[in-house]
Design a protein around this motif. Sequence first.
Motif, short mmCIF file in Angstrom:
data_model
loop_
_atom_site.label_atom_id
_atom_site.label_comp_id
_atom_site.label_asym_id
_atom_site.label_seq_id
_atom_site.Cartn_x
_atom_site.Cartn_y
_atom_site.Cartn_z
N THR A 79 0.45 -0.52 -3.08
CA THR A 79 -0.74 -0.53 -2.22
C THR A 79 -0.77 0.68 -1.31
N TYR A 80 0.41 1.18 -0.95
CA TYR A 80 0.51 2.32 -0.04
C TYR A 80 0.58 3.65 -0.79
N ILE A 137 4.99 6.62 5.59
CA ILE A 137 3.75 5.89 5.34
C ILE A 137 3.39 5.03 6.55
N VAL A 147 5.67 -2.47 6.14
CA VAL A 147 5.53 -1.63 4.95
C VAL A 147 6.74 -1.80 4.03
N ALA A 186 6.37 -3.22 0.28
CA ALA A 186 6.72 -2.29 -0.79
C ALA A 186 7.82 -2.89 -1.67
N LYS A 236 -0.05 5.42 8.77
CA LYS A 236 -1.04 4.33 8.79
C LYS A 236 -1.00 3.52 10.08
#
Length: 406
Positions: free
Chosen positions: A354-355, A382, A393, A397, A386
């Motif tokens: 998604t990232y 990331i 995250v 992930a 963001k």
Amino acid sequence: MRVAYFDCPSGAAGDMIMGALVDAGVPFDALKDELAKLRLPGWSLERREVMKGVFRATKVDVHVHDHDHAQGAADHAHAHERHRHPDRNLHSILELIGASDLPAAVKSNASRIFTRLGEAEARVHGTTVDHVHFHDVGAVDAIVDVTGACVGLHLLGVDQVHCSALPLGGGFVTGAHGRIPIPGPGTAELLKGFPVVDTGVRRELVTPTGAAILTTLARAAGAMPAMTVEAVGYGAGNMELETPNIIRVFLGIASESGRRETILQVETTVDDMSPQLWEVIIERLFETGALDVYLTPVTMKKSRPGTVLTALCVPDRVTDLSRVLFEESPTIGVRWTAYQRERLDREMVTLTTTYGAIPFKVSRLDGRVVTVTPEFDEVRRIARAKGLPVREVLDQARAEGRRLLQ
């Protein structure tokens, strides 16, 4: 398990990889027959033997038709060619590969490579993948190079690809975006999380296509894995360098005992050093070849607080690590002990989450995935970009990575 290890002393490009695979045993006619399944017009393939220094090597050239000067492809698009072969976006390239009659594994690998190229270009140019128009990497020759490398590995029955560290090169090159430093921004983006070396050569040693092929397909990078070598192939590049401009591939069968190895545990105890110096020592130990380094607080004689530094290394690095400890700390003695260790099969893979694309360290037991760990530096980058908590995250992930690898 059949393994291919690419040794890259003077760089890597798509045509060099194809040449090495042909030299190692890929039937040239079979390679051309498979590439014809792309149904891509306007090119032909040529093979010839050349000398690079003292090395005999195979040069594979992609000739684009209607070109003013026939030439070998080395991932560089030319303005005249772009007029006859318009730029392509990622969607059109993936459609071309998907509609072909190539084996599913070849189509999957080629699509993964071009997807990473698209993501790298989008990131460095501050746009989205949908708006990326390939120039150098989207030319006919690069499509043939990428697909040809995947076809060659498939025809040789390779189950796993490994690669040496890649030489960065240096200097400047003039391309579609003007004068840019080497490695170019797209190549630099592709090399993130991959070991590189600076050999002092001021030329473009690794092309975007070469970087994409090897960093996408390689399960591990660095030293050659334990294997029984059955064939060695040499692929030639276009440049004349002090070091022969070749890439070589070792083909063989992975050794069953490759996961068991001897390591040394190197230790010293210190009680009279500024704690600020530990970071310097640890960094130097890793740079010198330590596999792991950690600190343990202890109580010494006369109840003095002290610290035990422990470093793990392969046997031939113990002298170098000891020297670092003598130079950087006040210790007057270093000790070591040999241990046997068994480790899981591991690899670095890049997965699309998604990232975005994140490198993961994946460990397997008897072929079954048991750990999936995202590269923490990339996760932290990331999260900062963001404005999200790093823990959030990291957790998402890791969950997405495990789901993608099931």
